[in-house]
Design a protein around this motif. Sequence first.
Motif, PDB file in Angstrom:
ATOM      1  N   LEU A  35       4.791  16.351  10.144  1.00 18.69           N
ATOM      2  CA  LEU A  35       5.827  17.156   9.518  1.00 18.69           C
ATOM      3  C   LEU A  35       7.228  16.687   9.879  1.00 18.69           C
ATOM      4  O   LEU A  35       8.174  16.874   9.099  1.00 18.69           O
ATOM      5  CB  LEU A  35       5.654  18.624   9.900  1.00 18.69           C
ATOM      6  CG  LEU A  35       4.412  19.322   9.340  1.00 18.69           C
ATOM      7  CD1 LEU A  35       4.298  20.744   9.878  1.00 18.69           C
ATOM      8  CD2 LEU A  35       4.440  19.340   7.809  1.00 18.69           C
ATOM      9  N   VAL A  36       7.387  16.066  11.059  1.00 20.78           N
ATOM     10  CA  VAL A  36       8.709  15.601  11.443  1.00 20.78           C
ATOM     11  C   VAL A  36       9.230  14.523  10.495  1.00 20.78           C
ATOM     12  O   VAL A  36      10.442  14.310  10.362  1.00 20.78           O
ATOM     13  CB  VAL A  36       8.676  15.073  12.898  1.00 20.78           C
ATOM     14  CG1 VAL A  36       7.932  13.746  12.986  1.00 20.78           C
ATOM     15  CG2 VAL A  36      10.087  14.944  13.460  1.00 20.78           C
ATOM     16  N   ASN A  37       8.311  13.849   9.787  1.00 21.12           N
ATOM     17  CA  ASN A  37       8.722  12.825   8.826  1.00 21.12           C
ATOM     18  C   ASN A  37       9.412  13.407   7.603  1.00 21.12           C
ATOM     19  O   ASN A  37      10.152  12.688   6.911  1.00 21.12           O
ATOM     20  CB  ASN A  37       7.510  12.017   8.351  1.00 21.12           C
ATOM     21  CG  ASN A  37       6.916  11.149   9.427  1.00 21.12           C
ATOM     22  OD1 ASN A  37       7.625  10.664  10.303  1.00 21.12           O
ATOM     23  ND2 ASN A  37       5.611  10.943   9.374  1.00 21.12           N
ATOM     24  N   VAL A  38       9.154  14.678   7.303  1.00 19.13           N
ATOM     25  CA  VAL A  38       9.641  15.251   6.045  1.00 19.13           C
ATOM     26  C   VAL A  38      11.160  15.360   6.009  1.00 19.13           C
ATOM     27  O   VAL A  38      11.805  14.804   5.086  1.00 19.13           O
ATOM     28  CB  VAL A  38       8.967  16.609   5.773  1.00 19.13           C
ATOM     29  CG1 VAL A  38       9.523  17.223   4.490  1.00 19.13           C
ATOM     30  CG2 VAL A  38       7.445  16.432   5.667  1.00 19.13           C
ATOM     31  N   PRO A  39      11.812  16.053   6.947  1.00 11.76           N
ATOM     32  CA  PRO A  39      13.278  16.096   6.873  1.00 11.76           C
ATOM     33  C   PRO A  39      13.921  14.723   7.043  1.00 11.76           C
ATOM     34  O   PRO A  39      14.935  14.420   6.402  1.00 11.76           O
ATOM     35  CB  PRO A  39      13.662  17.042   8.029  1.00 11.76           C
ATOM     36  CG  PRO A  39      12.490  17.055   8.947  1.00 11.76           C
ATOM     37  CD  PRO A  39      11.293  16.851   8.075  1.00 11.76           C
TER      38      PRO A  39
END
Length: 504
Positions: free
Chosen positions: A179-183
Amino acid sequence: MTATDDSIPTTGGARSRLGLVLLACCVGQFMVVLDASIVNVALRPIQDSLDFSASTLQWVINAYTIVFAGFLLLGGRLADLFGRRRVFALGLALFTLASLVAGLAWSPSSLLIARGIQGLGGAVLAPATLTVLFTSFTDPGGKARAFGTWSAVAAAGGAIGALVGGVVTEWLSWRWIFLVNVPIGVALITLVLSVVPESRDERADRRIDVIGAMAVTAGLMAVVLGIVESQDKGWDSAVTIVSLVVGVLLVAFFLVNEAKFARQPLVPLSIFRNRSVSAANVVNFTTSAALVGVLFLFTLLMQFVYGFDALKTGLAYLPLSLAIVVTARGLAPQLITRLGPKPVLVTGSALSLVALIWLSFVSTDGGFVHDLLGPSILFGAGQGFVSATVTMAGTANVPYTQAGLVSGLLNASRQVGGALWLSVLAAVVAGHAGSLSAGASADGYQQAFLIATVFPLVGIIAGLAVPGVSPAELAAAKQSWGAKKPADSAQGDPPIRGHNRPAR
């Protein structure tokens, strides 16, 4: 003019824009490299959360690795034909969307599908980051620094993956490693569309060699599948043998098709007549094999012999990572602009060789400071020199219109080299110790490190084949390079041998 060109001039306020281009390329590459290694320490929580079976858990890693390796050549060529900024953004979008799905995965199959799409996005993204640097930086010193920074990020990303994965999994959840890749991905897409110059070969036929693309993609996927399956089932298993045979046959068919039948070859085989490209890919293969092997063996040594936990293991990689960054980003670019790529490449391989010989004396009753700290710093320094220089050497003497192709080749040689040697190392250590997790003795690791010395030896030989650059050529390049834009010199000769002169 043979290519659309929004290239950034290297004077005035445009230097800050070049800095943003470098930032975008490095962050994009870091995401790709990190995602290949960060998952390792989170496998147990993933298994418990999604109820993976022991036999399918390895595919959380393999689904990404196989698809990524298979599509690298196609991904690199797409950037040349359809626009480097456009393909860069497309790869980022695929990678970011797949990361979101992986972070929200509700079943084993949903996670594996998302990991495969991540691999596809990475295969499009990774060559694009390198070819954008190749076409945006024209000054020799600036190009060397840019490649050094990109290479440091690529090399260090794998080393710090265990640390980042351990921290995120321990403090948050395994889902946040995706999820850290999304922003980051959303912000990076915006940056790419804002600052990265668009360029492509306007004279090229936009038709893709479909047969060749399918053959090489399926062939590379089959080869990597056979390699990763050998780690679990052995080299004599039917799955391993069939996968490797099918892969080799498909790659052989691809080569025949490119040489004899394809009207618009995906990979013109004439590119391998370029000594810089061929030698750099050999060095890249051996460098990746050595780096992946050391990371693998370090992890096993620290966790199963010295009793480190995941977080302490990750922290122990910091000296190696810092050595890579210091040499690749700081020392290597200065030496390249003074001496040319060849001596730096050979020196880096030699340092890696000495470090591996040193590591072959590792002892069971030693420890990190006694047995690993010194050689890890030396090895990191050697890897930093090589990783920064091999990119420069590999993209030298090639036409501007083939930047994506060569970038795909360099990424493919790196990926296959690492995957192949990792499977061999697993067999060596397991065969000596009975099982990887039971390796309480350092004897098997001594043998594996000693065997690994063959890679920097081959790297030294291949590095010697890279064309040299005389002091006069270096001086001429520094004086006159910046006057040419990449598009203007797409079919011409810059004034320095070994820096982007078209292959003849």
